[in-house]
Write an enzyme that holds these catalytic residues in place. Structure first.
Site, short mmCIF file in Angstrom:
data_model
loop_
_atom_site.label_atom_id
_atom_site.label_comp_id
_atom_site.label_asym_id
_atom_site.label_seq_id
_atom_site.Cartn_x
_atom_site.Cartn_y
_atom_site.Cartn_z
N ASP A 37 18.81 5.35 16.83
CA ASP A 37 18.05 4.86 17.98
C ASP A 37 17.81 3.35 17.90
OD1 ASP A 37 16.32 4.60 20.09
OD2 ASP A 37 14.91 6.12 19.41
N ASP A 93 14.06 7.07 28.33
CA ASP A 93 13.49 8.36 27.93
C ASP A 93 13.10 9.24 29.12
OD1 ASP A 93 13.65 6.96 25.59
OD2 ASP A 93 11.68 7.56 24.88
C1 GLA Z 1 12.92 6.43 21.67
C2 GLA Z 1 13.93 7.52 22.01
C3 GLA Z 1 13.22 8.86 22.08
C4 GLA Z 1 12.54 9.15 20.75
C5 GLA Z 1 11.60 8.02 20.38
C6 GLA Z 1 11.06 8.17 18.96
O1 GLA Z 1 12.00 6.23 22.67
O2 GLA Z 1 14.57 7.25 23.22
O3 GLA Z 1 14.14 9.89 22.42
O4 GLA Z 1 13.53 9.32 19.77
O5 GLA Z 1 12.25 6.76 20.44
O6 GLA Z 1 10.28 7.10 18.56
#
Ligand code: GLA
Length: 403
Positions: free
Chosen positions: A158, A229
C-alpha cells in the site's frame, strides 16, 4: 518496446530459457509458479473494512474458523488477509516483528493453513504504512523473506508512506520522477517476492494513481486497486463500481483490476444494495475479498456472499471483465463457454424502479437464448428478441444467457 524490456527485467526466466542456460532453472520454476498465481480473481477475506486498526490474532483466527464453518471456503473464499496495524518494531538485524496484537505470525499462518486456507499480509513501500506502522522501505528483500518464512501467500502493498519519498522530488514539478520512484518501488518488492521462491499473490494498492492498470502487470501485480478506499455506503460502492467502465481491456487471468473489497454484511447498505455490489464485482471480474465480521453473519449476508451462480461468473476462467452496454446501467460479460452474463442495475437511489429492456442483438446474439436468473436461481425460459426486467431500487437483476 519499453514494455518488453521491463518484462525481460522482471522475468529473467524468459530470457534465460531463450538462451538455454540451464543454471537459470530454479528461478524459472519460481516464475512459472508466479504465472499461475491468481488465474481467477482472488477470493477471501480482509480485516480492514470491519476491524480496521483494532484487528487482533483472535479476530483473524475467528474469521478463518467462520470461513470454513459457513461454507465460504468451499464456495471459493480462500485468502485470510491481515491488513494494516499488525506491524511491530524491527530488531537490531532489521527483521520486522509483529506487535502485541499478533503474538506469533508464523503460528497464525500455520493455523490458517491448517484450515485449508491461505494467509495474507500487508505492508507499504514507504517507511510507514497508512496507519503509521513500520513499512518495508529499505527492507524489501528482508521483509519478503520474513513473509515467506511465516508462510504468507498474499501481500497487499500500500503506497501511503512512499509519498514522503516521492514528495522529495516535488511531484508537481517532476511528475515523471515521482511516478518512476513509485513504479520502481513496486517492481522491487515483486522481485523480492519472486526471489523467495514462494508463490505470493501481489496486490498493488495505490488507489489508481498514474493509471496503474496500464503498468501494474509490468511491475508484477496480480491485482491493482483502481480507486480510493471504499466505504460501507451505497454512494461510495456505486461510484467506485460503476466507474470501472472502460478498464476491461486491462484484465486477464493473473492480472486483475481491483475496485476494493466487499462491504457486504457491514450494515451500511440494504440487501438489494449488497446484491448490487456482489453482482457488479462479479461482472467486473473483481477480487472478492469479504470485509465483514464472518463470525456474525446473518442469513441474508451468507446468501449474498455465497451465491454460487454469481461467484461462477466472477471466477469464469476466460477472465474477460464485463463492460457497460449502455444506459442506464446494463452490463454484459463474456463467459468461457460462449454464454454471457448480463446485469441490469437500478443505479440511482432516489429513482423509482423502472423497466429496462435488454435486446439480444445488442448483446451479439442473433438467435434465441436460454436465460437463468442468478439471484432467484430460476430458469427464465427462452428469450427470442428482448427481455424486460425491473430491478428494485438500488438493486439488480442478473442473468446468464446461452444458446
Ligand atoms: C489504505 C488502503 C486501505 C487500508 C488502509 C490501512 O487506506 O487503501 O485499503 O489498507 O490503508 O491503513
Amino acid at each position: 518496446m519499453r514494455k518488453a524490456i521491463a518484462r525481460l527485467l522482471l522475468y529473467p526466466c524468459v530470457f534465460v530459457l531463450s538462451s538455454i542456460v540451464i543454471a537459470g532453472w530454479p528461478s524459472c520454476a519460481a516464475s512459472a509458479q508466479f504465472a499461475q498465481l491468481a488465474a481467477t480473481p482472488p477470493m477471501g477475506w480482509n480485516s480492514w473494512n470491519h476491524f480496521a486498526e483494532k484487528v487482533t490474532d483472535a479476530d483473524v483466527r475467528a474469521a478463518a474458523d467462520a470461513m470454513v464453518a459457513s461454507g465460504m471456503r468451499d464456495a471459493g473464499y480462500v485468502y485470510v488477509n491481515v491488513d494494516d496495524t499488525w506491524e511491530g518494531e524491527r530488531d537490531a538485524q532489521g527483521n520486522i516483528h509483529s506487535n502485541s496484537k499478533f503474538p506469533d505470525m508464523k503460528a497464525l499462518a500455520d493455523y490458517v493453513h491448517s484450515k485449508g486456507l491461505k494467509f495474507g499480509i500487508y505492508s507499504s513501500p514507504g517507511p510507514k504504512t497508512c496507519a503509521g506502522f513500520e513499512g518495508s522501505y529499505g527492507h524489501e528483500e528482508q521483509d519478503a523473506q520474513t513473509y515467506a518464512d511465516w508462510g504468507v501467500d498474499f501481500l497487499k502493498y500500500d503506497l501511503c508512506g512512499l509519498r514522503t519519498i516521492m514528495d522529495l522530488y516535488d511531484p508537481a514539478q517532476n511528475p515523471r520522477k515521482a511516478s518512476a520512484i513509485m513504479r520502481d518501488a513496486y517492481a522491487k518488492m515483486h522481485r523480492a517476492l519472486v526471489k523467495t521462491g514462494r508463490p505470493i499473490v501481489y496486490s498493488i494498492c495505490q488507489y489508481g494513481v498514474d493509471s496503474v492498470w496500464e503498468w501494474g502487470e509490468d511491475v508484477g501485480g496480480n491485482l491493482w486497486r483502481t480507486t480510493d478506499d471504499i466505504s460501507d455506503s451505497y454512494r461510495s460502492m456505486a461510484l467506485i463500481g460503476f466507474s470501472q467502465a472502460g478498464l476491461e481491456r486491462y484484465t486477464k487471468p493473473g492480472h486483475w483490476n481491483d475496485p476494493d473489497m466487499l462491504e457486504v454484511g457491514n450494515g451500511g447498505m440494504n440487501a438489494d444494495q449488497y446484491r448490487t455490489q456482489m453482482s457488479l464485482w462479479a461482472m467486473l471480474a473483481a477480487p472478492l475479498l469479504a470485509g465483514n465480521d464472518l463470525s456474525k453473519m446473518d442469513d441474508s449476508t451468507r446468501s449474498i456472499l455465497m451465491n454460487k451462480e454469481v461467484i461462477a461468473v466472477d471466477q469464469d476462467r476466460l477472465g474477460a471483465q464485463g463492460y457497460r452496454l449502455g444506459p442506464p446501467q446494463v452490463w454484459a460479460r463474456n463467459l468461457a463457454d460462449g454464454a454471457k452474463a448480463v446485469a441490469v442495475f437500478n443505479f440511482v437511489t432516489d429513482d423509482v424502479p423502472q423497466p429496462v429492456t435488454v435486446r439480444l442483438k445488442d448483446l451479439g446474439f442473433s438467435e434465441p437464448v436460454h436465460a437463468r436468473d442468478l439471484w432467484t436461481h430460476k430458469d427464465v425460459g427462452l428469450i427470442r428478441d428482448s427481455y424486460t426486467v425491473t430491478p428494485p431500487e438500488g438493486g439488480v437483476v442478473m442473468l446468464r444467457l446461452w444458446k
